[in-house]
Structures are given as C-alpha cells and as structure tokens.
Design a protein around this motif. Structure first.
Motif, short mmCIF file in Angstrom:
data_model
loop_
_atom_site.label_atom_id
_atom_site.label_comp_id
_atom_site.label_asym_id
_atom_site.label_seq_id
_atom_site.Cartn_x
_atom_site.Cartn_y
_atom_site.Cartn_z
N PHE A 67 27.09 -72.42 50.65
CA PHE A 67 25.74 -72.83 50.29
C PHE A 67 25.12 -72.03 49.16
N VAL A 124 19.43 -75.10 51.99
CA VAL A 124 18.99 -75.95 53.09
C VAL A 124 17.48 -76.16 53.06
N GLU A 128 15.67 -79.77 53.24
CA GLU A 128 15.41 -80.18 54.63
C GLU A 128 14.08 -79.63 55.13
N LEU A 137 21.26 -78.12 59.77
CA LEU A 137 22.00 -76.88 59.56
C LEU A 137 22.59 -76.37 60.86
N TYR A 197 24.33 -84.31 59.66
CA TYR A 197 24.11 -83.52 58.45
C TYR A 197 24.74 -84.20 57.23
N TYR A 200 25.87 -82.71 53.38
CA TYR A 200 26.19 -81.28 53.42
C TYR A 200 27.58 -81.04 52.84
#
Length: 207
Positions: A67, A124, A128, A137, A197, A200
C-alpha cells in the motif's frame, strides 16, 4: 542487551534493525512519554527486538510493500509509560492486558511474546472515508496476513495490528459500525472475502 543507561546507549539501541525498512527507533515515540517526561525505554531490549522483528517482518513490511508508506501512530510502550496511561485514563489498558501487545518486552500470562503497533495506511483512508470503510481493509488483512488481532479507530481508520505467538484472529472496532467484526467460530470467519474489498491491490511480499 542491557537496558540503556545513557543517551549514547539508547541511540545505539534505536539503530537495532527490525526488518528491511524499520528500526526500533521508529516505534519508541509516545505522546504520553513525551508530555509527562517518562522515558519510554525497553526494560528487556532483547525481547522487544525479537517481538518487534516478527511484527515488522510478517505484518508491517508486506503492508508497506503493498500500500505504500505506513504512518506509525504509536507502538512500543514500556511498563512505566503504559501503567501511567492506564492510571490516568489515557487510553491504555492495564499492563497485564497490554503485555505482548504494546508492551513488546513483557510476555503475557501464558508466557507468550507479541508486539503491536497503531498505524494508518494513507492509501486506504484516501479511498475509503465513508462510514464503515475500515471494514474493507480489515477483510483484506484477514485474507492475506497472519495477524493476531486488529482494532480499528474512527480517525483516519487508524488501527492496532498485533503479531502474537498464539494469534486469536479477532477483529473489533471503535469506528462505526462498532463492535466485533469476526473471530474464530463466527460464520463470516472462513473463506475468501475478496468481494468486500474490490479494487484493492494484490499482496506484495517485500524482497
């Protein structure tokens, strides 16, 4: 390794490398320690380093590789800092409850070691922010990493992530919807949760 008794020895301890991208110094900051002037220095440096390495290698490195850079909100607390925080209602549990969690250098009642850090993943949070966004997550981590426990908070979807010798695989939250998301025995615990998710990235293992 002895508990540092000088600035120079503390400086050297901070250079202990826990993984490819993390050093012990990255985890020693504490607002409680700084504001109330309580040294946040490990009582058992060897155990702190040993547990911290497992946290970094097995959890934090793959998260950062996948990430991007992590923001470490808080992590290691020694017994004096944590006990002060608990006594003064500064969002710290008792030392017994925090052993093998934020107190990396204290084994729990079963003799197990563990370590935890409170982190934010900007990737994230930027995507989100709607209520309940932390759950995507949570399920991604549940499907991909050997975490022991996760606990989410409302601001920035910060969360405690713990490595432990005997992982509970339990996820709870103080962010809405509050409460327990999953634990072993619940119907939602097993299987893939990829539909929760979408978008992602695939897990990246740090070389």
């Amino acid at each position: 390794m002895k508990t540092p008794g000088s600035m120079k020895s503390l400086e050297e301890l901070g250079r202990a490398r826990l993984s490819k991208n993390f050093f012990l110094r990255d985890f020693l900051h504490s607002e409680i320690a700084d504001f109330y002037r309580i040294p946040n220095i490990p009582d058992d440096p060897d155990l702190a380093v040993l547990a911290g390495r497992r946290l970094c290698e097995e959890l934090l490195e793959p998260l950062q590789a996948t990430f991007g850079r992590l923001h470490i909100r808080s992590a290691y607390r020694n017994r004096a800092v944590n006990e002060f925080g608990n006594r003064n209602k500064l969002n710290c549990s008792t030392n017994a409850a925090t052993a093998a969690d934020h107190i990396w250098d204290m084994r729990d009642a079963d003799g197990c070691m563990g370590a935890a850090a409170c982190i934010v993943i900007p990737w994230v949070w930027d995507r989100e922010r709607e209520e309940g966004g932390w759950q995507s997550l949570a399920w991604w981590i549940h499907d991909h990493l050997p975490y022991a426990s996760l606990c989410f908070f409302p601001k920035l979807w910060a969360f405690n992530i713990q490595w432990h010798e005997r992982p509970q695989r339990r996820i709870r939250s103080f962010a809405e919807p509050r409460g327990l998301l999953t634990k072993p025995g619940m119907a939602n615990h097993a299987g893939s949760h990829a539909h929760l998710y979408p978008g992602y990235p695939a897990l990246v293992r740090a070389p």
